[in-house]
Design a protein around this motif. Structure first.
Motif, short mmCIF file in Angstrom:
data_model
loop_
_atom_site.label_atom_id
_atom_site.label_comp_id
_atom_site.label_asym_id
_atom_site.label_seq_id
_atom_site.Cartn_x
_atom_site.Cartn_y
_atom_site.Cartn_z
N GLY A 210 0.79 -1.23 0.00
CA GLY A 210 0.00 0.00 0.00
C GLY A 210 0.81 1.26 0.00
O GLY A 210 0.25 2.36 0.15
N ALA A 211 2.13 1.18 -0.17
CA ALA A 211 2.98 2.37 -0.22
C ALA A 211 2.94 2.98 -1.61
O ALA A 211 3.12 2.27 -2.62
CB ALA A 211 4.41 2.02 0.16
N VAL A 212 2.72 4.30 -1.68
CA VAL A 212 2.67 5.04 -2.93
C VAL A 212 3.75 6.10 -2.89
O VAL A 212 3.77 6.95 -1.99
CB VAL A 212 1.29 5.68 -3.15
CG1 VAL A 212 1.27 6.47 -4.45
CG2 VAL A 212 0.20 4.62 -3.17
N ARG A 249 5.95 10.18 0.10
CA ARG A 249 5.63 8.77 0.30
C ARG A 249 4.32 8.70 1.09
O ARG A 249 4.21 9.28 2.17
CB ARG A 249 6.75 8.06 1.05
CG ARG A 249 6.55 6.55 1.17
CD ARG A 249 7.64 5.94 2.02
NE ARG A 249 8.94 6.13 1.41
CZ ARG A 249 9.51 5.28 0.56
NH1 ARG A 249 8.86 4.16 0.23
NH2 ARG A 249 10.71 5.51 0.06
N HIS A 250 3.35 8.00 0.53
CA HIS A 250 2.04 7.88 1.15
C HIS A 250 1.74 6.40 1.38
O HIS A 250 2.34 5.51 0.77
CB HIS A 250 0.95 8.49 0.27
CG HIS A 250 1.24 9.90 -0.16
ND1 HIS A 250 1.02 10.98 0.64
CD2 HIS A 250 1.74 10.38 -1.33
CE1 HIS A 250 1.36 12.08 0.00
NE2 HIS A 250 1.80 11.75 -1.20
N TYR A 251 0.74 6.16 2.26
CA TYR A 251 0.34 4.79 2.57
C TYR A 251 -1.19 4.70 2.54
O TYR A 251 -1.88 5.56 3.08
CB TYR A 251 0.85 4.34 3.94
CG TYR A 251 2.34 4.15 3.98
CD1 TYR A 251 2.91 2.94 3.61
CD2 TYR A 251 3.17 5.19 4.38
CE1 TYR A 251 4.29 2.76 3.65
CE2 TYR A 251 4.55 5.02 4.41
CZ TYR A 251 5.10 3.80 4.04
OH TYR A 251 6.46 3.64 4.06
N MET A 284 -4.06 12.21 -7.27
CA MET A 284 -2.62 12.41 -7.27
C MET A 284 -2.30 13.82 -7.76
O MET A 284 -3.07 14.41 -8.52
CB MET A 284 -1.95 11.36 -8.17
CG MET A 284 -2.23 9.93 -7.74
SD MET A 284 -1.69 9.57 -6.06
CE MET A 284 0.08 9.70 -6.24
N PRO A 285 -1.17 14.41 -7.30
CA PRO A 285 -0.10 13.79 -6.51
C PRO A 285 -0.28 13.91 -5.00
O PRO A 285 0.55 13.44 -4.24
CB PRO A 285 1.14 14.56 -6.97
CG PRO A 285 0.61 15.91 -7.30
CD PRO A 285 -0.78 15.72 -7.83
N GLY A 286 -1.34 14.59 -4.54
CA GLY A 286 -1.51 14.78 -3.10
C GLY A 286 -1.98 13.56 -2.37
O GLY A 286 -1.98 13.54 -1.12
N PHE A 287 -2.40 12.51 -3.09
CA PHE A 287 -2.91 11.27 -2.51
C PHE A 287 -4.08 11.55 -1.55
O PHE A 287 -4.11 11.11 -0.41
CB PHE A 287 -1.80 10.51 -1.77
CG PHE A 287 -2.10 9.03 -1.62
CD1 PHE A 287 -2.13 8.19 -2.71
CD2 PHE A 287 -2.36 8.49 -0.38
CE1 PHE A 287 -2.41 6.84 -2.58
CE2 PHE A 287 -2.64 7.13 -0.22
CZ PHE A 287 -2.66 6.33 -1.33
N ASN A 288 -5.04 12.33 -2.05
CA ASN A 288 -6.25 12.64 -1.29
C ASN A 288 -7.32 11.61 -1.63
O ASN A 288 -7.65 11.43 -2.81
CB ASN A 288 -6.74 14.04 -1.62
CG ASN A 288 -5.70 15.10 -1.32
OD1 ASN A 288 -5.04 15.03 -0.28
ND2 ASN A 288 -5.54 16.05 -2.24
#
Length: 904
Positions: A210-212, A249-251, A284-288
């Motif tokens: 789940g890491a982005v 890095r997001h999860y 993306m890219p804010g991973f909201n």
């Protein structure tokens, strides 16, 4: 009877494994179903299975950006190049390895294939047949484990490869100055996918935990970000060193692993599918996070996004689900699921419009034979459904199950309104309903009895006992006077359900009886036995009339563990399902084999053998024995040495030094190809088979068949058109049917004035009546002349009723086909009227107002006329003449002068 039945559609299976692909317009989605491809038209609500097959189950699909070329690759690397618009195969090609992913470039000039740890770039072939359509452009390596995903840059100059070695690599199609293949690392688990952003300023990578990661491109030592592909130079013209760095890095906070992922350039949204059946949408890219939903109980194997980014397609191979979700309105565009286990039984409705299937998963599904969609699923049963049956009006469907119940479902309100049970718990294996729909009978396999209920009250009327083995089949005579039952005690019994004082007729056989069926006219009965024979009996005399030895015909195919070839392995082959054609001249049989046999009833000759599948991923398809596939651990086809998309992937452990494969005891199960039930459509135009791959539908295709009738030399299209122009419509129509070319028939038919239909229908020759009714039924759904067709049907049946009644059995398929077309048009028009109810009311009100307005204007003009007559009545005759002369001269002045007045 015509025997040129061809495969037309595959129902009951919507997704097996592989990947989903949207068409360039975004209105259709392509789904691999075994070794075939089904196209789901999401706008017109139709499902079409392409008439082509791979050798094995399809692993990957790739469609060119213009939608002309389609590549389908099976699990062994065999590729088909398909002209998608014409539905034809252009070329066959063998890729040397098992393909993990395949993608066309956005400009359509190349396609990249991931084979094991390497990726190959091929030039896209042309649209015509070529000697060598596939040309290898370049082969790239560098990964330490299998490739999982491939994606292209928007300008088609670069592509990304993701791998299980936790790395993502950037390659260029052609050599570019200042660029070398780049490796992006930083993940702790296998990388599921990687994509360029639309402006190529970032790369998004996703791993299974789940890491982005958001990667940016910039010159070394400078904070300014660049667009990838535009490599900077210094003042002296030398290339500046550039680097990729991880900006964010997001999860995804989920307890399950990421199994599939997709990214949309149009909307900038990333969709992740998890192993617990949940999917999430992030911007993306804010991973909201935009949306999250649980759509399945099993893992999501594949995700596809259409070009506009509005629709998301999800596939789950474990449950056989295919879902299309519109994320903006949060609604399902498509939600289909096949039977989880084998399909056990099939039945057609009276008009041939619907098909009911029951499976070992305890579900009853109703399919539309025209569109191929399942529109209702009943889940009330708790055990396998063994038999289904429609009533005469096709508004009620019944199902028998091993849970000891027979259930009746209302297809108008979609509910289970009646449950039939026995005094003691039994397992029902067969079902029959009389012609009136009032008597329901079911046979069981444990007490060897037949239970009979009333449809109106649901009460048990009688229990028929006498068999000494499990009941294998039940069938009512078409007139409803008697019931035939077959059992494993080697007998077929004929029961009079209304008069129990009569003696039960017993028809003895030399082997166990597997199925029984009546001919449509009710005068003959056929039964299949375990020794591979089909026996025929005269019902009135209770005497045998013939038999067919079919063991050699149905034999074919060998299993993986067999030590002999298929030619020497005919023991145990038999027909477990029989069905007469609609006109009763042929009989169809299927069993535990890859073949379905069609016999002529009178001569007993085998007319055709239909091979239901050529998929070598199924057991029992291959004919010859190949000893090289036999090892000490057993057949190689049953050893899981790869683990792609399988639950045993972790068991095939290669992490230890020197280990090439996992434990040889890990086994795969290959489903056996067989046909458990077959049924002819009441229209006689198609038949369906409940097989291992799903519900196979075969229909007649007469578009390219020239079949004249009493043709003479002077009957040509030109002479037929000449008769129509002269007004000799009856001769023209009859000659058109003699020529039997559908375009000419339709041209003459539609040129007839509607007022002449009644007279022509009265004088129409009865020899061509069946052909005309069949023609009207075939074009009614695609034509707009509904009233014109109904005039013809009404006139023909009114004037030739006696002829139709005397030949009711022969004309029954045509009449059922006509009934289906009329009911279909009635349903469509009713739907349109219901949806436009208020618009129609508004138009009717406006029409009434227009009529009232016209009446008022007419009354006003009439009143003005009366007034003018009163005025003229005050003048003398000479004065009236002078006034008329002045008016005439004034009109002449207006006509002669071009807008310039002259002296009056």
């Amino acid at each position: 009877m015509k025997t040129d039945f061809k495969f037309s559609n595959l129902c009951g299976t919507v997704f097996r494994k592989g990947n989903l692909v949207f068409t360039p317009d975004g209105n259709s989605v392509l789904s691999p179903v075994g070794n075939r491809i089904t196209v789901f038209d999401l706008v017109n609500n139709k499902a079409e299975t392409l008439p082509l097959e791979n050798k094995r189950d399809i692993r990957r699909l790739a469609l060119s950006p213009n939608g002309n070329l389609l590549l389908s690759v099976d699990e062994l690397g065999q590729a088909l190049l398909i002209n998608f618009r014409k539905r034809t195969v252009l070329s066959y090609f063998k890729l040397k390895g098992k393909v993990r992913d395949i993608k066309f470039s956005p400009d359509g000039k190349y396609f990249a294939v991931g084979i094991g740890r390497s990726v190959e770039v091929w030039r896209s072939p042309g649209y015509a047949r070529e000697f060598a359509p596939f040309e290898l452009h370049h082969r790239h390596g560098g990964h330490y484990d299998d490739i999982t995903h491939i994606s292209w840059s928007p300008d088609s100059r670069f592509f990304l490869t993701s791998s299980k070695d936790m790395a993502t690599k950037i390659y260029s199609v052609d050599p570019i100055e200042g660029f070398r293949p780049t490796t992006l690392t930083g993940h702790r688990y296998a990388v599921v996918g990687a994509w360029f952003s639309k402006d190529m300023s970032a790369i998004y990578t996703v791993s299974s935990d789940g890491a982005v990661c958001v990667r940016r491109f910039r010159p070394h030592g400078v904070e300014e970000n660049l667009v990838f592909g535009e490599f900077p130079r210094d003042e002296e013209g030398n290339l500046v060193r550039t680097i990729w760095f991880t900006e964010e890095r997001h999860y995804a906070m989920q307890t399950a692993r990421v199994h599939s992922a997709a990214f949309s350039w149009a909307t900038g949204l990333m969709v992740l599918g998890f192993t617990n059946g949940v999917f999430g949408i992030w911007e993306m890219p804010g991973f909201n996070m935009v949306h999250s939903l649980s759509i399945s109980r099993a893992k999501i194997n594949t995700i596809a996004i259409n070009t506009t980014g509005e629709w998301l397609a999800f596939g789950s191979s474990k449950l056989g689900q295919l879902l299309v979700w519109e994320w903006q309105s949060e609604t399902y565009v498509l939600k289909q699921q096949g039977h989880f286990y084998d399909m056990a039984c099939v039945a057609y409705s009276g008009d041939g419009q619907y098909v009911a299937t029951g499976g070992d998963d305890a579900k009853l599904k109703i399919w539309n034979a025209l569109t191929g969609y399942c529109f209702i699923t009943f889940t009330e049963h708790t055990s396998a459904v063994t038999a289904v049956h429609f009533t005469k009006g096709s508004q009620v469907v019944l199902s028998a199950s091993l849970d000891g119940t027979v259930r009746a479902y209302d297809l108008v309100r979609y509910r289970n309104f009646r449950i039939f049970t026995s005094p003691t718990p039994v397992q029902f294996t067969s079902l029959a309903v009389d012609a009136s729909g009032e008597i329901v009978c079911a046979g069981c396999q444990d007490t060897f009895e037949i239970y009979m209920w009333s449809m109106q009250t649901g009460k048990l009327l009688d229990v028929l006992s006498g068999h000494e083995g499990p009941i294998s089949g039940l069938c009512f005579r078409p007139d409803g006077l008697s019931l035939a039952s077959s059992a494993w005690d080697r007998t077929v019994r004929l029961w009079d359900v209304f008069d129990r004082s009569k003696i039960v007729e017993r028809l003895d056989h030399n082997s166990e009886v597997l199925d029984v069926t009546f001919r449509p006219d009710g005068k003959e009965l056929s039964a299949s036995t375990l020794d591979g024979q089909i026996h025929f009996w005269d019902v009135l005399k209770a005497a045998p009339t013939g038999s067919i030895e079919g063991r050699r015909d149905i034999a074919g195919g060998r299993k993986v563990g067999d030590r002999v070839t298929a030619a020497n392995n005919s023991s145990g082959k038999c027909f477990n399902s029989l069905c007469y054609s609609a006109d009763g001249t042929a009989i169809l049989g299927g069993g535990n084999s890859k073949f379905v046999c069609l016999y002529d009833r009178r001569s007993g000759i085998l007319l055709r053998k239909f091979q239901v599948s050529k998929n070598q991923s199924l057991d029992g398809v291959q004919e010859k024995l190949n000893s090289k596939h036999m090892t000490e651990a057993g057949p190689t086809d049953l050893i899981d040495s790869d683990g792609i998309d399988s639950d045993t992937e972790k068991q095939a452990d290669r992490s230890l030094p020197g280990v090439k494969s996992g434990d040889k005891s890990n086994r795969l199960l290959k489903p056996e190809v067989r046909t458990r039930a077959i049924k002819f459509s009441p229209t006689g135009r198609q038949w369906a088979a409940a097989s291992t791959e799903g519900l196979l539908i075969y229909s007649l295709d007469e578009t390219l068949v020239f079949d004249p009738y009493e043709l003479d030399e002077d009957v040509t299209p030109d002479t037929i058109r000449g008769l129509a122009r002269k007004g000799e419509y009856l001769r023209a129509l009859v000659n058109a049917f003699r020529l039997n070319e559908k375009p000419v028939i339709r041209e003459v038919y539609e040129s007839i004035p509607p007022l002449d239909v009644a007279l022509l229908a009265k004088d129409f020759p009865e020899a061509y009546l069946e052909r005309l009714l069949k023609f009207i039924a075939s074009i009614m759904e695609s034509s707009q002349l509904l009233e014109f067709h109904l005039r013809w049907v009404s006139g023909l049946l009114s004037n030739h009723g006696t002829f139709v009644k005397t030949r009711s059995v022969a004309l029954q398929p045509v009449l059922r086909m006509l009934q289906r077309s009329i009911s279909r048009m009635h349903q469509d028009i009713g739907t349109v009227c219901d949806k436009n109810h208020y618009s129609l009311d508004y138009l009717l009100v406006q029409g009434k107002r227009a009529v009232e307005k016209n009446k008022d204007e007419e009354e006003t003009s009439a009143t003005d006329g009366v007034t003018m007559s009163n005025i003229f009545s005050g003048f003398s005759d000479d004065e009236e003449k002078n006034i008329d002369a002045d008016a005439v001269s004034e009109d002449a002045m207006e006509v002669d002068d071009a807008g310039v007045p002259t002296s009056v």
